[in-house]
Scaffold this motif. Structure first.
Motif, PDB file in Angstrom:
ATOM      1  N   THR A 149      37.439  47.933  51.654  1.00 30.03           N
ATOM      2  CA  THR A 149      37.672  48.174  50.234  1.00 30.03           C
ATOM      3  C   THR A 149      39.120  47.859  49.897  1.00 30.03           C
ATOM      4  N   TYR A 150      39.308  47.010  48.888  1.00 34.79           N
ATOM      5  CA  TYR A 150      40.651  46.667  48.416  1.00 34.79           C
ATOM      6  C   TYR A 150      40.832  47.184  46.987  1.00 34.79           C
ATOM      7  N   PRO A 151      41.991  47.745  46.660  1.00 34.83           N
ATOM      8  CA  PRO A 151      42.255  48.112  45.264  1.00 34.83           C
ATOM      9  C   PRO A 151      42.342  46.859  44.399  1.00 34.83           C
ATOM     10  N   ALA A 152      41.894  46.952  43.149  1.00 32.04           N
ATOM     11  CA  ALA A 152      41.931  45.805  42.236  1.00 32.04           C
ATOM     12  C   ALA A 152      41.977  46.289  40.795  1.00 32.04           C
ATOM     13  N   ARG A 153      42.942  47.154  40.480  1.00 36.72           N
ATOM     14  CA  ARG A 153      43.113  47.649  39.123  1.00 36.72           C
ATOM     15  C   ARG A 153      44.071  46.705  38.395  1.00 36.72           C
ATOM     16  N   PHE A 154      43.546  45.552  37.993  1.00 39.55           N
ATOM     17  CA  PHE A 154      44.369  44.515  37.375  1.00 39.55           C
ATOM     18  C   PHE A 154      44.014  44.367  35.911  1.00 39.55           C
ATOM     19  N   GLN A 155      44.844  43.651  35.182  1.00 36.05           N
ATOM     20  CA  GLN A 155      44.590  43.341  33.781  1.00 36.05           C
ATOM     21  C   GLN A 155      44.338  41.842  33.664  1.00 36.05           C
ATOM     22  N   LEU A 156      43.206  41.478  33.098  1.00 36.97           N
ATOM     23  CA  LEU A 156      42.828  40.072  32.981  1.00 36.97           C
ATOM     24  C   LEU A 156      43.354  39.490  31.673  1.00 36.97           C
ATOM     25  N   ILE A 157      44.077  38.375  31.783  1.00 26.27           N
ATOM     26  CA  ILE A 157      44.458  37.570  30.626  1.00 26.27           C
ATOM     27  C   ILE A 157      43.944  36.158  30.892  1.00 26.27           C
ATOM     28  N   ALA A 158      43.092  35.677  30.018  1.00 31.39           N
ATOM     29  CA  ALA A 158      42.484  34.353  30.191  1.00 31.39           C
ATOM     30  C   ALA A 158      42.815  33.481  28.991  1.00 31.39           C
ATOM     31  N   ALA A 159      42.837  32.167  29.232  1.00 33.95           N
ATOM     32  CA  ALA A 159      43.112  31.196  28.167  1.00 33.95           C
ATOM     33  C   ALA A 159      42.099  30.065  28.276  1.00 33.95           C
ATOM     34  N   MET A 160      41.646  29.571  27.122  1.00 36.53           N
ATOM     35  CA  MET A 160      40.670  28.489  27.133  1.00 36.53           C
ATOM     36  C   MET A 160      40.774  27.691  25.846  1.00 36.53           C
ATOM     37  N   ASN A 161      40.286  26.439  25.899  1.00 36.06           N
ATOM     38  CA  ASN A 161      40.156  25.609  24.712  1.00 36.06           C
ATOM     39  C   ASN A 161      38.879  25.996  23.977  1.00 36.06           C
TER      40      ASN A 161
END
Length: 500
Positions: A333-345
């Motif tokens: 088990t790995y911690p993964a409390r991240f914030q996603l920022i995505a960009a797209m056309n």
């Protein structure tokens, strides 16, 4: 003769004690290694043999058996080289066993007897503190291990230095605790971007509450520039968070000489990244980009260009904040409390909705393009904003925006309100706790009900809309959520990408 040395193996980001038992007996010369070693551990026999001889130390011409206990735990990596070599020296009477029993030892040997760095040493130091042991590691890892207070850490450059230290002839100095580097000057400033007021406002809301954000716009509109400056808006990590982030980077072998990581990480993998590279795993499980972005930002540029399967694997860590990797012999088990920022056309050619260049895509091509992002994944994104491409005249007229330091102060103030009220950021509020901290005014409650019916929001979508409104209210310094806060949250939550 028999010798025993305490070493370590990594299970995720946790260190597990491993006892290296070395037996030297009479019989035909042989070097047997048991205890579920992988290929890198099995090759330790040749590295240890060459390192001892090239260091001018004796290698026993006897029957050697090395056992890595517990035998049912798979051992990986070259960090058992140094314990094996020291075990052979103990078995030959060159080092007292009682002295070595005070240490936890790990390190990779070069053929000339020098020591090379190995990953996960900060996790090893945490284990050593629990066991009340000293730590002996390669000099390149000493600063990393010394980050843990209350542990005596000694760093050796060569096998001979380790031998002389344990014999007491030339004791090694205690490794000092490194001073965290201040990298504030290297952060990009938000004031570099002119215009884009709405996009900046959305970014501020996202960072304040820890919400996931998707930016859409034509090529050159500034999506990537905005995303890369988001790191400068994040407040510094707390001591507990810094240690947890550093442990993950250490286990992945990406810490290097940085010392304690005090700034939230910003990870931006290319869209060709594999599933294991993004989520973690592999034949030898390692943390992926989502774990390396723990307590920080994971930026996915050209969002639809990522492999569909890879994007779908984001759904569970976005919801739970952890990554569970299951293998036949063990689960990690790995911690993964991240914030996603995505960009797209907005479409494959990129010019849909642009005021100057016409879109050349067919409706079917546009539909296929946006459908690469599934509904369940989009439902986990709190904020969607369109970033328009500004003309040269608009850029020249636009005044200089606020500096990152000014915006960061507002974000820190809002986060302090969240911490005092519920002990966590708004983005991770669930269930009864969410209901307790989202007091709606009467007009806001009726407005939210009407919006939910009109947009056909799922239960998850409703909660996420409520959390965003709570963050907007916190930035405004309001205890209650008002209609204007809900209305602004709705503006960033369209029903689907085709509505943007």
């Amino acid at each position: 003769m028999l010798s025993q040395i305490l070493s370590v193996s990594l299970m995720g980001v946790d260190a597990v004690p491993v006892t290296v038992e070395v037996d030297v007996a009479s019989g035909l010369p042989a070097f047997n290694l048991v205890g579920l070693p992988d290929q890198a551990v099995s090759e330790s026999r040749e590295r240890v043999r060459a390192a001892l001889r090239n260091s001018g130390l004796p290698f026993p011409i006897s029957r050697i058996t090395v056992n890595l206990a517990p035998a049912d735990l798979r051992k990986e990596g070259p960090l058992f080289d140094l314990p094996m070599a020291l075990g052979l020296l103990v078995a030959q009477g060159m080092i007292p066993q009682q002295v070595l029993s005070e240490y936890v030892v790990a390190g990779e040997l070069a053929l000339d007897g020098s020591l090379r760095a190995v990953p996960g040493m900060i996790n090893m130091a945490l284990m050593a503190r629990t066991l009340q042991k000293k730590v002996l590691v390669p000099f390149l890892n000493a600063g990393e291990a010394a980050l843990i207070e209350g542990v005596e850490v000694y760093g050796a450059n060569t096998l001979l230095e380790a031998l002389n230290h344990l014999n007491g002839t030339r004791p090694l100095p205690l490794s000092p605790r490194p001073v965290p580097e201040q990298d504030e000057q290297t952060l990009l400033c938000l004031s570099d971007i002119k215009g884009q007021t709405q996009a900046k406002r959305t970014l501020e809301i996202a960072i304040a509450g820890g919400h996931n954000l998707l930016m859409m716009g034509s090529p050159g509109s500034g999506k990537t520039m905005l995303s890369r400056r988001s790191a400068s808006l994040l407040p510094a990590l707390t001591d507990e968070e810094a240690l947890e982030v550093t442990r993950i980077h250490s286990a992945a072998g990406q810490l290097g000489a940085r010392g304690l990581i005090t700034r939230p990480p910003f990870r931006a993998p290319h869209h060709t990244v594999s599933d294991a590279g993004l989520i973690g795993g592999g034949s030898i499980p390692k943390p992926g980009e989502v774990s390396l972005a723990h307590y920080g930002i994971l930026f996915l540029d050209e969002f639809p260009e990522f492999n569909r399967k890879s994007l779908e694997t984001l759904r569970q860590p976005l919801e739970d904040g952890i990554v569970q990797i299951s293998r036949a012999r063990a689960s990690v088990t790995y911690p993964a409390r991240f914030q996603l920022i995505a960009a797209m056309n907005p479409c494959p050619c990129g010019w849909l909705g642009d005021t100057e260049k016409p879109c050349t895509c067919t409706p079917a091509e546009r539909s296929r393009y946006v459908s690469r992002i599934s509904g369940p994944l989009l439902d986990r994104i709190d904020l969607v904003v369109t970033v328009p491409r500004l003309t040269v005249e608009e850029l020249n007229r636009a005044p200089e925006g606020e500096k990152s330091s000014v915006v960061r102060e507002r974000i820190a103030k809002a986060r302090n309100s969240m911490q005092q009220r519920q002990g966590m950021r708004n983005a991770v509020l669930v269930g009864q706790k969410l209901r307790e901290v989202t007091q709606l005014s009467s007009d806001a409650a009726s407005f939210l009900t009407a919006v939910s019916q009109q947009l056909s929001l799922t239960g998850r979508g409703y909660d996420r809309l409520l959390r965003v409104a709570r963050t907007i209210a916190d930035l405004a310094g309001s205890e209650d959520i008002r209609q204007v806060h809900v209305a602004e949250a709705v503006a960033y939550r369209p029903k689907g990408l085709e509505l943007v």
